[in-house]
Structures are given as C-alpha cells and as structure tokens.
Design a protein around this motif. Structure first.
Motif, PDB file in Angstrom:
ATOM      1  N   CYS A 132      -6.131  13.330  -3.004  1.00  0.00           N
ATOM      2  CA  CYS A 132      -5.792  12.266  -3.759  1.00  0.00           C
ATOM      3  C   CYS A 132      -4.225  11.996  -3.896  1.00  0.00           C
ATOM      4  N   THR A 133      -3.443  12.982  -3.942  1.00  0.00           N
ATOM      5  CA  THR A 133      -2.002  12.742  -3.910  1.00  0.00           C
ATOM      6  C   THR A 133      -1.537  12.361  -2.597  1.00  0.00           C
ATOM      7  N   THR A 134      -2.011  12.832  -1.628  1.00  0.00           N
ATOM      8  CA  THR A 134      -1.666  12.462  -0.135  1.00  0.00           C
ATOM      9  C   THR A 134      -2.096  10.962   0.102  1.00  0.00           C
ATOM     10  N   LEU A 135      -3.426  10.708  -0.511  1.00  0.00           N
ATOM     11  CA  LEU A 135      -3.680   9.131  -0.437  1.00  0.00           C
ATOM     12  C   LEU A 135      -2.764   8.400  -1.338  1.00  0.00           C
ATOM     13  N   GLU A 136      -2.372   8.662  -2.361  1.00  0.00           N
ATOM     14  CA  GLU A 136      -1.549   7.909  -3.035  1.00  0.00           C
ATOM     15  C   GLU A 136      -0.118   7.739  -2.314  1.00  0.00           C
ATOM     16  N   LYS A 137       0.256   8.903  -1.890  1.00  0.00           N
ATOM     17  CA  LYS A 137       1.622   8.583  -0.986  1.00  0.00           C
ATOM     18  C   LYS A 137       1.311   7.673   0.190  1.00  0.00           C
ATOM     19  N   GLU A 138       0.332   7.902   0.849  1.00  0.00           N
ATOM     20  CA  GLU A 138      -0.026   6.830   2.132  1.00  0.00           C
ATOM     21  C   GLU A 138       0.026   5.396   1.362  1.00  0.00           C
ATOM     22  N   LEU A 139      -0.653   5.356   0.279  1.00  0.00           N
ATOM     23  CA  LEU A 139      -0.810   4.053  -0.454  1.00  0.00           C
ATOM     24  C   LEU A 139       0.623   3.460  -0.801  1.00  0.00           C
ATOM     25  N   GLU A 140       1.675   4.285  -1.172  1.00  0.00           N
ATOM     26  CA  GLU A 140       3.044   3.893  -1.716  1.00  0.00           C
ATOM     27  C   GLU A 140       3.634   3.380  -0.205  1.00  0.00           C
ATOM     28  N   LEU A 141       3.462   4.305   0.825  1.00  0.00           N
ATOM     29  CA  LEU A 141       3.760   4.124   2.052  1.00  0.00           C
ATOM     30  C   LEU A 141       3.474   2.410   2.577  1.00  0.00           C
ATOM     31  N   LEU A 142       2.162   2.372   2.461  1.00  0.00           N
ATOM     32  CA  LEU A 142       1.537   0.983   2.949  1.00  0.00           C
ATOM     33  C   LEU A 142       2.148  -0.231   1.945  1.00  0.00           C
ATOM     34  N   LYS A 143       2.438   0.182   0.749  1.00  0.00           N
ATOM     35  CA  LYS A 143       2.986  -0.809  -0.094  1.00  0.00           C
ATOM     36  C   LYS A 143       4.344  -1.190   0.317  1.00  0.00           C
ATOM     37  N   GLU A 144       5.154  -0.222   0.542  1.00  0.00           N
ATOM     38  CA  GLU A 144       6.517  -0.504   1.011  1.00  0.00           C
ATOM     39  C   GLU A 144       6.498  -1.123   2.355  1.00  0.00           C
ATOM     40  N   GLU A 145       5.577  -0.594   3.283  1.00  0.00           N
ATOM     41  CA  GLU A 145       5.575  -1.348   4.533  1.00  0.00           C
ATOM     42  C   GLU A 145       5.141  -2.949   4.519  1.00  0.00           C
ATOM     43  N   ASN A 146       4.079  -3.080   3.658  1.00  0.00           N
ATOM     44  CA  ASN A 146       3.602  -4.443   3.054  1.00  0.00           C
ATOM     45  C   ASN A 146       4.761  -5.041   2.691  1.00  0.00           C
ATOM     46  N   SER A 147       5.512  -4.696   1.649  1.00  0.00           N
ATOM     47  CA  SER A 147       6.646  -5.493   1.164  1.00  0.00           C
ATOM     48  C   SER A 147       7.611  -5.601   2.211  1.00  0.00           C
ATOM     49  N   SER A 148       8.055  -5.014   3.106  1.00  0.00           N
ATOM     50  CA  SER A 148       9.003  -5.076   4.058  1.00  0.00           C
ATOM     51  C   SER A 148       8.618  -6.266   4.958  1.00  0.00           C
ATOM     52  N   LEU A 149       7.229  -6.279   5.499  1.00  0.00           N
ATOM     53  CA  LEU A 149       6.618  -7.269   6.240  1.00  0.00           C
ATOM     54  C   LEU A 149       6.691  -8.558   5.531  1.00  0.00           C
ATOM     55  N   ARG A 150       6.453  -8.474   4.110  1.00  0.00           N
ATOM     56  CA  ARG A 150       6.476  -9.742   3.634  1.00  0.00           C
ATOM     57  C   ARG A 150       8.043 -10.314   3.561  1.00  0.00           C
ATOM     58  N   GLN A 151       8.807  -9.352   3.190  1.00  0.00           N
ATOM     59  CA  GLN A 151      10.471  -9.859   3.360  1.00  0.00           C
ATOM     60  C   GLN A 151      10.554 -10.397   4.791  1.00  0.00           C
ATOM     61  N   GLU A 152      10.156  -9.582   5.623  1.00  0.00           N
ATOM     62  CA  GLU A 152      10.462 -10.187   6.964  1.00  0.00           C
ATOM     63  C   GLU A 152      10.031 -11.674   7.408  1.00  0.00           C
ATOM     64  N   LEU A 153       8.641 -11.633   6.854  1.00  0.00           N
ATOM     65  CA  LEU A 153       7.916 -12.761   7.002  1.00  0.00           C
ATOM     66  C   LEU A 153       8.573 -14.205   6.165  1.00  0.00           C
ATOM     67  N   SER A 154       9.111 -13.721   4.887  1.00  0.00           N
ATOM     68  CA  SER A 154       9.801 -14.689   4.191  1.00  0.00           C
ATOM     69  C   SER A 154      11.279 -15.091   5.043  1.00  0.00           C
TER      70      SER A 154
END
Length: 639
Positions: free
Chosen positions: A550-572
């Motif tokens: 569960c901890t590993t999945l949470e870390k992966e989720l945070e990484l995915l959120k950061e990646e999603n945020s960076s992609l949104r910033q690039e898209l913006s």
C-alpha cells in the motif's frame, strides 16, 4: 419558524417538430389543446376544454410566465435571501423541475439575461460594501454530484470526495477546494472554470442537458471593523445556490448506455429529495424518520430542508401538453415544499472555528510589514496570504482525517487478531485423552449427529476422584447434571449441556488402575497450537506485506500525480504559446487586411482619376477635332 418560499416558472414553448405537435403552441400561460394550464399572479390550474380539472389547482408565493426575466425573479424571490446571508443567516436557493424546463437558464442565465447565481454574487459584494462598520471574508467552492459521487469542479482529478460532520462546521465535504475572493469578477471566473468541468450530455429533449447536480457555496464571515476584544462573536453564514439536474422519462429522452445510468442516479436522488419534503410537510406528531442520509444531495442540504436556513425554491415547468404529467408532478412537489418550515437564526461563533478570527493576527502583521505599499498590491498580497493559510489548514485537516482512519483500521485489525488468539486459547482447553480408559468414552463426548435421535440423557455424579488432574466419567448416571461437575470437566469453560449427549448403555470401568490402551487423537494439541501460531504469523506477515505494498502504491500514486501535474503544466504552457502565436498571426492577418483595404481604396481612387482624365482627354479630342473641321471649312470657303 419560517415557511420555505416557493415560486413556479413556465418556460417559453419550444417550436413543434412534427405536424401532430402543432396544437402544443403556447398562449396565455398554457398549451392550447384539449388541456392547458391557466396562470395568474399566484395560482395555477389545469383546464380541460376550458373546464377546470378537479384537484389540479395550486397556489404559490409567485407564479411567472414565459415573459418574466431572471432579474425580476431574483428581485422577488432571492434578493432578500442574499441580504439575510450577509447579515449572518444561512440561505439556500435551488431550481427544481423536469429536464429541459429551464433550471440551468434560471440559475446561470445568459449574457443578455444573467441568472440568479451571477446576480447573487454581485449583490453580495455590493451589500457587503454598504456595511461600512464590518469586515468581511468570503470564500467559495463549487461541487457537483455525478452518479452519487461528489466531484470538485474547481480542481481537476478531485473526485469521490467524502462527507463529514462536526460540531463546529456541521455537514461538510472533505477535500473540497475553497478559494478566498475579494470581488465579484474573481467569483465569476471560478464559475466559468467550474462550468467547463461540469458533466453535460445530449438527449432527445435537450441538446445540452445537465447530467449532475451542482452546488455553488459561499461562506460569508464578518466581524466588527473596530473590534477591541478577541472574544467578540464572528458571524458565519453559508449560502448554497443549487442547480439540480432534471427528472427524466427514458421513453422521452431516449437515453441508453452512459446516459441511462446517469438518468437513474438523477431520478433516484430527486426521489429521495421528494421523500424528505414529504416527511417534512407532515404533521409533527405523525412525522417519522427523515431520510437525509439516503442521498448525498439531501445530506449536504440538510440544514436547508427543515433546519437553520432561509430557503427559496424555483420550480420550472414546461407548458406543452405532452409534458402535463411531469408538470403536475413538479407542482405537487412545490405544493408540499410550501408546507415545510425552517428555523433560521443568526450564526455567531465565539471560538476559533471562524477563519476570519484565526487569520486576524497574521493579516495584521502582514499589513504592518507592507505599510506604505500600494493599496492594490497590498490587497493582492493579503488575498494570497489568506488563500495559502486556508489551503494549509485544509491540508492539515485532510491528513488528520487520514491518520484517524488509519488508526481505526489498525485498531480493527488488532481487535481481530486478539479475537483470533482468544479463539485459539479457547480451543486449547480440550479434555486430555489420558483421562479416558476406552476409546468409546471419548466418542461419548463428541458432538452428536443431528441426523439420528439417540436415547441420550445428561449425566451427573455424586463424588469425584482425589486426583484433581483427572476427571473420569461418573459412575452413576442420572438425568440431571451438576453445574460444578461440568465446570471441572472443562476446567472452567462453560459447556452447552443441551448439545452434550450420552447413551444409556455406557459402562464405566471400576477404577482408574484398570484402564487399557488409549486411542490417540488425530492431531495433538501442541501440533495444533503450533499450526495455528504459524497461520497467525503468516497472517501478520501478509498484513505487513499489504501495508508495504500500500505504501509503494501510494508513492507511485504521488509520482503519477506529479507527472500528471507536470504534463498539465506543459499542456497549459503549450496552449499559452499556441494562443500567443495565434494572436500574433491574427494581428498580422488584420494588418494585411488593413493594407489590402488601403490598396483597394487607392485602386478605386486611381480608377476615378483615370475616368476623369479619360473624360477630359475625350472632351479635348472632340474640341480639337471640331476646330480642325472648322479650319478646313474656312479654307475651302476662301477663294
């Protein structure tokens, strides 16, 4: 006690599509045909060939026909609600009706005819500006209930938010973004952002049909401007402006697939809202349980329905004859809602639950540091500071709730493990095999077979052996068992006597010395305990592995959120660059168009000048030709 204010609005008729629907034209407030609605200032009645239909006459606070504007509806029904919200009363206004009856237009409006929400937003800031003796702090949030899941319309990806309740905040949605605002323009920009994220769809009845309920919430806090005592009360009021999705009939909307699922959830939540209104409209002695918790919509609006709030309901209806049954249902809902009473009172808080009070010291320190700066810059910095502080508080509350949930989960797991351990210890209190002289004696105490009915009876005995470690079968059998006997047999573990049976032909050996070989059990107690301990250890290891995973999945989720945020910033950023390049190209295009127009104008002037020059030359040629002809004639005339 104060009654809910209820009004009904009929939208303009839609043009008929087929020839059979030509009789559904609208005139004088109802559909012209066999049946029509007759409307006056406060009453509605259904006519069948100009004759009133029994049981279909309704009276409301206001009734509006198709010619009434949103501004007039707001002035008669909602403006007093907004003034009360600024004074510290909770308020709620929502539109109810079938799909395509004009609810979203009533709440949001258009550019030419603004709806209730934009009018209320501007009115709140204007009213707050008139109160020169008070300081206001206003924060807004925007949510939708889509398929019974709460989504934040101001933050992409913030979905399936939970509902909580506390003594200080009442019923609230955890994790919902709240933005502190200073003026109406900021609020309208947030509304545009939320509307862009809302779920819409196309049905047979509406090209742009709302597929979710939306709740636009404004929290208004105010305090005396020259407040000298930190213990003075802070007024905190909540204003809910709700746009409900419309009830649907599948044969009319033609919904299937995703639209069908959305329609089912919409109809279910509206049905629960109707049940709540029905319960509230009943007499107090006959009123039973009110099902607020059956729907997230009624749970969030609980204070507005029979609670501490001032409430206004705008019921929208369609005038066409084909929609008469839906309109009648809407009017019946409105008639029952008119019987509901609320108990509104000013909300004053003395504790630090008010955001305005918690931020007072920090804002005063910031004002002192920035004293002498430009007023607009100062207000922008203060607004940014307020939002940052509020976001940090919301994040802290979210983490505290997650920790509380984790603590409860851990306590539940520990309780289960302790219960399992107690069950293992209970199973270890079996009677020793060495106490029996014959294997048939061991079979006597086994669980009886329910399929057969033995001639059994419960045994008792008069005396025991001297050795306390042994508990042999009693010598004399009877039909009654002594409680002390069974306590000793089971070493303190109480046994269900009704489940214990023995046959009457059982014979006990004369003494313990004559015992023969004992048949061992299938699994020794020690082996069983070891096996259960091994299973328990394995369960614990699986639990630890699950936590690690569960901890590993949470870390992966945070990484995915950061990646999603960076992609949104690039898209913006790419969108911004594209828009900037598009603006440059549009400017160049406008410049070229302007040059082309100038060139056309020059060509037009040149043509005019050329035509004039050509005319002069033609005239000169004609005159010259005439002079030449005259000269020739004069020469011929001379001798």
């Amino acid at each position: 006690m104060e009654k809910i204010s209820v009004a009904v609005r009929f939208r303009p008729p839609k043009p008929s599509v087929d020839a059979d629907a030509d009789s559904s034209s609208f005139s004088g407030g109802g559909a012209v045909g066999n049946r029509e609605w007759r409307i006056d200032d406060s009453g509605i009645s259904l006519l069948h060939r100009a004759v009133p239909v029994p049981g279909t006459s309704f009276v409301f606070d206001h009734v509006f026909n198709e010619s009434v504007t949103n501004a007039r509806i707001y002035g008669l029904l909602v403006r007093s609600l907004i003034r009360a919200a600024v004074d510290g009363f909770n308020g709620t206004a929502f539109a109810y009706g079938q799909t395509s009856s004009g609810k979203t237009f009533t709440m949001n409006g258009s550019g030419a005819d603004p709806g209730i929400i934009p009018l209320a937003v501007r009115d709140i800031f204007d009213t707050a500006a008139e109160a020169a003796d008070r300081v206001f702090l206003i924060r807004v949030s925007y949510m939708e209930i889509y398929n019974e899941e709460i989504n934040d319309l101001l933050t992409l990806g913030s979905e399936k938010l939970p509902i909580h309740e506390s003594l200080e905040r009442g019923v609230y949605v955890s994790g919902l973004r709240e933005e502190i605002v200073n003026n109406a323009e900021q609020v309208l920009q947030l509304l545009e952002l939320g509307e862009a994220n809302r779920h819409f769809g196309e049905t047979n009845m509406n090209v742009r049909s709302s597929r979710s309920h939306t709740i636009f919430r404004m929290v208004i806090e105010s305090s005396a401007k020259h407040q000298t005592n930190s213990g003075d009360a802070i007024r905190v009021s909540i204003l809910n402006l709700v746009d409900l999705a419309g009830s649907e009939r599948i044969p009319k909307t033609g919904a299937d697939g995703v639209r069908l699922k959305e329609g089912k959830h919409i109809n279910k939540s509206l049905m629960i809202l109707g049940n709540v209104i029905n319960k509230l409209s009943e007499n107090g002695k006959q009123r039973g349980h009110i099902p607020y918790r059956d729907s997230k919509l009624t749970r969030i609006l609980q204070s507005a329905l029979g609670g501490n709030a001032k409430t206004s309901i705008i019921c929208t209806a369609a005038p066409e004859e084909i929609h008469i049954e839906e309109t009648r249902g809407t009017l019946q809902f409105a008639s029952r809602a008119k019987c509901v009473s609320n108990c509104a009172q000013v909300n004053e808080i003395l504790t630090d639950a008010a955001l305005l009070k918690r931020q007072k010291l920090e804002i005063e320190e910031l004002r002192k540091k920035l004293q002498g700066s430009h007023s607009e810059d100062l207000e922008q910095l203060i607004l940014k500071q307020r939002n940052d502080m509020h976001k940090s508080e919301l994040e802290r509350d979210r983490l505290a709730m997650e920790l509380e949930e984790e603590r409860r989960l851990r306590e539940t797991l520990e309780h289960r493990l302790a219960k399992q351990k107690m069950s293992q210890n209970h199973n270890n209190t079996d009677i020793s095999v060495e106490q029996f002289a014959d294997s048939s004696q061991l079979d006597v105490l086994k669980t009886p077979d329910s399929k057969r009915t033995p001639d059994g009876f419960v045994a008792s005995r008069s005396h025991y052996l001297k050795d306390a470690e042994f508990c042999p079968i009693p010598e004399n059998l009877g039909s009654v068992a002594d409680e002390d006997l069974w306590m000793q047999l089971n070493k303190g573990c109480i046994t269900d006597l009704d489940m214990l049976e023995m046959t009457s032909d059982f014979k006990c050996p004369p003494s313990p010395e004559d015992t023969t070989a004992v048949v061992p059990l299938e699994e020794p107690i020690d082996v069983r305990c070891l096996r259960l301990e091994t299973a328990c250890s394995s369960d614990r290891q699986q639990l630890e592995d699950s936590k690690a995973r569960c901890t590993t999945l949470e870390k992966e989720l945070e990484l995915l959120k950061e990646e999603n945020s960076s992609l949104r910033q690039e898209l913006s950023k790419s969108k911004h660059d594209t828009d900037h390049e598009k603006e440059g190209l549009l400017k160049e295009l406008e410049t070229e168009k302007y040059k082309m127009e100038e060139l056309k104008q020059d060509i037009r002037l040149f043509r005019q000048a050329f035509s004039q020059r050509q005319g002069h030359l033609t005239s000169l040629y004609t005159k010259s030709k005439a002079i030449v002809e005259n000269c020739k004639a004069s020469r011929v005339a001379l001798p």
